[in-house]
Design a protein around this motif. Structure first.
Motif, PDB file in Angstrom:
ATOM      1  N   SER A 171      46.839  16.940  23.500  1.00  0.00           N
ATOM      2  CA  SER A 171      46.738  15.489  23.330  1.00  0.00           C
ATOM      3  C   SER A 171      45.620  14.970  24.234  1.00  0.00           C
ATOM      4  N   PRO A 172      44.369  15.083  23.787  1.00  0.00           N
ATOM      5  CA  PRO A 172      43.205  14.825  24.650  1.00  0.00           C
ATOM      6  C   PRO A 172      43.129  13.430  25.265  1.00  0.00           C
ATOM      7  N   GLY A 173      43.701  12.416  24.648  1.00  0.00           N
ATOM      8  CA  GLY A 173      43.602  11.064  25.188  1.00  0.00           C
ATOM      9  C   GLY A 173      44.872  10.538  25.816  1.00  0.00           C
ATOM     10  N   ALA A 174      45.860  11.399  26.021  1.00  0.00           N
ATOM     11  CA  ALA A 174      47.177  10.934  26.452  1.00  0.00           C
ATOM     12  C   ALA A 174      47.160  10.231  27.799  1.00  0.00           C
ATOM     13  N   PHE A 175      46.480  10.803  28.786  1.00  0.00           N
ATOM     14  CA  PHE A 175      46.498  10.205  30.117  1.00  0.00           C
ATOM     15  C   PHE A 175      45.681   8.914  30.161  1.00  0.00           C
ATOM     16  N   GLY A 195      42.869  23.540  31.469  1.00  0.00           N
ATOM     17  CA  GLY A 195      41.873  23.332  30.411  1.00  0.00           C
ATOM     18  C   GLY A 195      40.663  22.601  30.952  1.00  0.00           C
ATOM     19  N   ARG A 196      39.586  23.325  31.175  1.00  0.00           N
ATOM     20  CA  ARG A 196      38.390  22.713  31.745  1.00  0.00           C
ATOM     21  C   ARG A 196      37.899  21.545  30.891  1.00  0.00           C
ATOM     22  N   GLU A 197      38.082  21.651  29.587  1.00  0.00           N
ATOM     23  CA  GLU A 197      37.601  20.613  28.680  1.00  0.00           C
ATOM     24  C   GLU A 197      38.369  19.307  28.816  1.00  0.00           C
ATOM     25  N   THR A 198      39.517  19.328  29.518  1.00  0.00           N
ATOM     26  CA  THR A 198      40.300  18.105  29.684  1.00  0.00           C
ATOM     27  C   THR A 198      39.834  17.273  30.876  1.00  0.00           C
ATOM     28  N   PHE A 199      38.912  17.807  31.674  1.00  0.00           N
ATOM     29  CA  PHE A 199      38.403  17.107  32.848  1.00  0.00           C
ATOM     30  C   PHE A 199      37.023  16.518  32.570  1.00  0.00           C
ATOM     31  N   SER A 200      36.685  15.473  33.298  1.00  0.00           N
ATOM     32  CA  SER A 200      35.329  14.932  33.268  1.00  0.00           C
ATOM     33  C   SER A 200      34.355  15.996  33.750  1.00  0.00           C
ATOM     34  N   ALA A 201      33.362  16.317  32.932  1.00  0.00           N
ATOM     35  CA  ALA A 201      32.372  17.321  33.326  1.00  0.00           C
ATOM     36  C   ALA A 201      31.600  16.875  34.555  1.00  0.00           C
ATOM     37  N   ARG A 202      31.285  15.575  34.638  1.00  0.00           N
ATOM     38  CA  ARG A 202      30.555  15.068  35.790  1.00  0.00           C
ATOM     39  C   ARG A 202      31.394  15.184  37.063  1.00  0.00           C
ATOM     40  N   ALA A 203      32.688  14.904  36.956  1.00  0.00           N
ATOM     41  CA  ALA A 203      33.557  15.011  38.128  1.00  0.00           C
ATOM     42  C   ALA A 203      33.646  16.456  38.605  1.00  0.00           C
ATOM     43  N   LEU A 204      33.693  17.395  37.669  1.00  0.00           N
ATOM     44  CA  LEU A 204      33.686  18.808  38.047  1.00  0.00           C
ATOM     45  C   LEU A 204      32.375  19.170  38.745  1.00  0.00           C
ATOM     46  N   ASP A 205      31.272  18.671  38.212  1.00  0.00           N
ATOM     47  CA  ASP A 205      29.966  18.958  38.816  1.00  0.00           C
ATOM     48  C   ASP A 205      29.898  18.468  40.264  1.00  0.00           C
ATOM     49  N   PRO A 207      46.425   1.738  39.988  1.00  0.00           N
ATOM     50  CA  PRO A 207      45.704   2.019  38.748  1.00  0.00           C
ATOM     51  C   PRO A 207      44.277   1.491  38.715  1.00  0.00           C
ATOM     52  N   GLU A 208      44.042   0.285  39.262  1.00  0.00           N
ATOM     53  CA  GLU A 208      42.701  -0.294  39.189  1.00  0.00           C
ATOM     54  C   GLU A 208      41.683   0.515  39.994  1.00  0.00           C
ATOM     55  N   GLY A 209      42.165   1.303  40.948  1.00  0.00           N
ATOM     56  CA  GLY A 209      41.273   2.129  41.753  1.00  0.00           C
ATOM     57  C   GLY A 209      41.438   3.609  41.517  1.00  0.00           C
ATOM     58  N   ARG A 210      42.297   3.983  40.559  1.00  0.00           N
ATOM     59  CA  ARG A 210      42.531   5.396  40.272  1.00  0.00           C
ATOM     60  C   ARG A 210      42.377   5.627  38.761  1.00  0.00           C
ATOM     61  N   VAL A 211      41.141   5.610  38.319  1.00  0.00           N
ATOM     62  CA  VAL A 211      40.849   5.824  36.903  1.00  0.00           C
ATOM     63  C   VAL A 211      40.925   7.333  36.625  1.00  0.00           C
ATOM     64  N   PRO A 212      41.615   7.747  35.573  1.00  0.00           N
ATOM     65  CA  PRO A 212      41.811   9.190  35.349  1.00  0.00           C
ATOM     66  C   PRO A 212      40.521   9.931  35.052  1.00  0.00           C
ATOM     67  N   LEU A 213      40.379  11.095  35.681  1.00  0.00           N
ATOM     68  CA  LEU A 213      39.265  12.001  35.403  1.00  0.00           C
ATOM     69  C   LEU A 213      39.716  13.187  34.581  1.00  0.00           C
ATOM     70  N   ARG A 214      41.002  13.232  34.297  1.00  0.00           N
ATOM     71  CA  ARG A 214      41.556  14.148  33.299  1.00  0.00           C
ATOM     72  C   ARG A 214      42.185  13.250  32.242  1.00  0.00           C
ATOM     73  N   THR A 215      41.552  13.134  31.101  1.00  0.00           N
ATOM     74  CA  THR A 215      41.954  12.115  30.136  1.00  0.00           C
ATOM     75  C   THR A 215      43.141  12.521  29.272  1.00  0.00           C
ATOM     76  N   GLY A 216      43.495  13.809  29.272  1.00  0.00           N
ATOM     77  CA  GLY A 216      44.617  14.254  28.468  1.00  0.00           C
ATOM     78  C   GLY A 216      44.840  15.746  28.618  1.00  0.00           C
ATOM     79  N   THR A 217      45.566  16.302  27.676  1.00  0.00           N
ATOM     80  CA  THR A 217      45.856  17.737  27.649  1.00  0.00           C
ATOM     81  C   THR A 217      45.136  18.358  26.454  1.00  0.00           C
ATOM     82  N   PRO A 218      45.058  19.682  26.391  1.00  0.00           N
ATOM     83  CA  PRO A 218      44.440  20.294  25.202  1.00  0.00           C
ATOM     84  C   PRO A 218      45.105  19.859  23.907  1.00  0.00           C
TER      85      PRO A 218
END
Length: 471
Positions: free
Chosen positions: A375-379, A131-141, A362-373
């Motif tokens: 559950s968008p905020g799960a991760f 799901g492309r929408e589950t990723f940070s658009a800026r990170a994809l760019d 965790p302090e240096g690995r902030v998620p760029l995929r915030t969830g699933t289609p």
């Protein structure tokens, strides 16, 4: 750990000589006619990771074993710093023996993609499946070249401003939101016993290179303008440099690097710190190797965490939108890898194994995929609950230390990370500038003279010279 541009890495962990190395790759391809093919063990794949310390390796191997239990596909985890990855890939390409998945930085993605070394089809398919929408658009760019994804974003860290809320309140100052407010507060809070701010100022140093780019990005300074010309002498860059020099004048005296800046803030010797998000466990007294040593910390090891605010995105006089410098790590599949098995492993690392992967640091690995289609905020929510710190006996979730609002701000900021050039045809230039610390080679002259116009012109000339070298 040895992660690209991780502020804990004294040398900055960048990829030196990346462009020259890949030129050798191109020559080898021509000489050998290599088709990226190899005979491989059908039951196993190889994963290169820049997280190389023993505890990090053990955690990644445990995650790989879970994948093996589920799929029957064995995974060999190979710890390898970014610079070594580049050299090893040269050898692998020449022999037709490449890894199957690599955790890599955007500049590596750009350089390798330009040379045709990455399987863009697998990256595109994984993102479409998840799901492309589950990723940070800026990170994809950042890892998109010529309209194709070179790799799949995993996580990242950003430069943040940490400030002493108790000192700001005592001085009647509002929390800083812009570069000019930071510079003004630094002047106001500087005393004989405490610097107003501490930030990277050492010439030729990777941490200073990060600091300069982060501050100039916040003021809207561009590496290249829309016409393709080097833009580092534009007014926004000049003003950003002027404010950088103002901050440096209020900083701890002497050239400051990644270690001295951290030590100064932990000792209570500075009212503000410009650093990476890796600082959060150290502020809370959760990193035994770097404990808080401020006078108040003797009785309360969490004093700094409890009396520090965080700003993720700073604005500037020439940029009211603002920006946050950030470095991402991405999962790339080389051409010639076992694409089917590699794709399954990448999906696992960004799906059922994602939270476990982020738990490596965790302090240096902030998620760029915030969830699933579904559950968008799960991760993002799970990340805030991950325990952080170096000692297993005292590891504590960031949300418990800093509160849900700060954790949400960190995750939100990561979705808008910015870097010069990445995701454009200038990505290789940007990577070369960063790898060589070009723009801070003569940084001392800026602080000694305060002549921002002259320094900006020098940066533009230096960048043009590097562009001519990389082609």
């Amino acid at each position: 750990m040895s992660v690209p541009n991780d502020p804990r890495n004294r040398r900055g962990g960048r990829v030196p000589r990346a462009v020259a190395v890949l030129a050798v790759v191109a020559a080898l391809l021509l000489a050998t006619g290599c088709r990226f093919g190899r005979e491989r063990d059908e039951a196993g794949i190889t994963f290169w990771t820049p997280h190389v310390t023993p505890d990090r390796i053990a955690q990644q191997e445990a995650t790989a074993r879970r994948f093996t239990e589920r799929t029957g596909i064995e995974v060999t985890v190979v710890p390898m710093g970014a610079a070594d990855q580049n050299q090893a890939l040269v050898t692998g390409v020449a022999s037709g023996d490449v890894p199957d998945v690599i955790l890599l930085a955007p500049d590596q993605a750009a350089t390798w993609s330009r040379q045709g070394l990455l399987d863009t089809g697998t990256a595109e398919q994984v993102v479409a499946d998840l799901g492309r929408e589950t990723f940070s658009a800026r990170a994809l760019d950042m890892v998109t070249l010529d309209g194709r994804l070179a790799a799949v974003p995993s996580d990242g860290w950003g430069q943040v401003l940490v400030y002493r809320t108790d000192l700001f309140e005592a001085a009647g100052l509002d929390p800083p939101e812009s570069l000019d407010e930071v510079a003004s507060a630094a002047r106001r809070l500087r005393t004989d016993g405490r610097a107003g701010i501490v930030l990277g100022t050492r010439p030729g140093d990777p941490f200073s290179e990060q600091t300069l780019e982060a501050l100039l990005l916040a003021n809207g300074c561009r590496l290249v303008d829309r016409s393709g010309a080097i833009a580092l002498a534009e007014p926004a860059c000049v003003e950003g440099l002027r404010l950088y020099a103002e901050m440096a004048a209020a900083s701890v005296r002497g050239d400051q690097d990644v270690e001295t800046t951290r030590a100064a803030y932990l000792a209570g010797e500075a009212a503000m710190l410009f650093w990476g998000s890796h600082i959060f466990d150290e502020l809370a007294g959760l990193a035994p190797d770097f404990p808080p040593t401020c006078p108040e910390c003797r009785e309360n090891p969490r004093f700094l965490a409890e009396n520090s605010g965080v700003v993720t995105t700073l604005t500037g006089p020439d940029n009211d939108v603002g920006a946050q410098y950030g470095l991402t790590l991405n999962l790339g599949v080389p051409r010639g890898a076992d694409a089917e098995a590699a794709g399954r492993f990448v999906r696992f690392l960004l799906g059922d194994g994602y939270v476990e992967s982020l738990a490596v640091s965790p302090e240096g690995r902030v998620p760029l995929r915030t969830g699933t289609p579904e559950s968008p905020g799960a991760f993002a929510e799970a990340w805030g609950r991950l325990p952080t710190g170096e000692d297993p006996r005292t590891r504590t979730p960031l949300a418990e230390v800093y509160g849900a609002d700060t954790v949400a701000a960190i995750v939100s900021g990561a979705q808008g990370f910015r870097r010069w050039g990445y995701g454009t045809e200038d990505a290789v230039l940007a990577g070369a500038l960063s790898a060589q610390n070009t723009l801070v080679a003569d940084l001392g002259t800026l602080f000694a003279t305060g002549d921002a116009h002259r320094y900006a012109r020098g940066m533009a000339t230096a960048a043009a010279d590097v562009r001519a070298d990389v082609g």
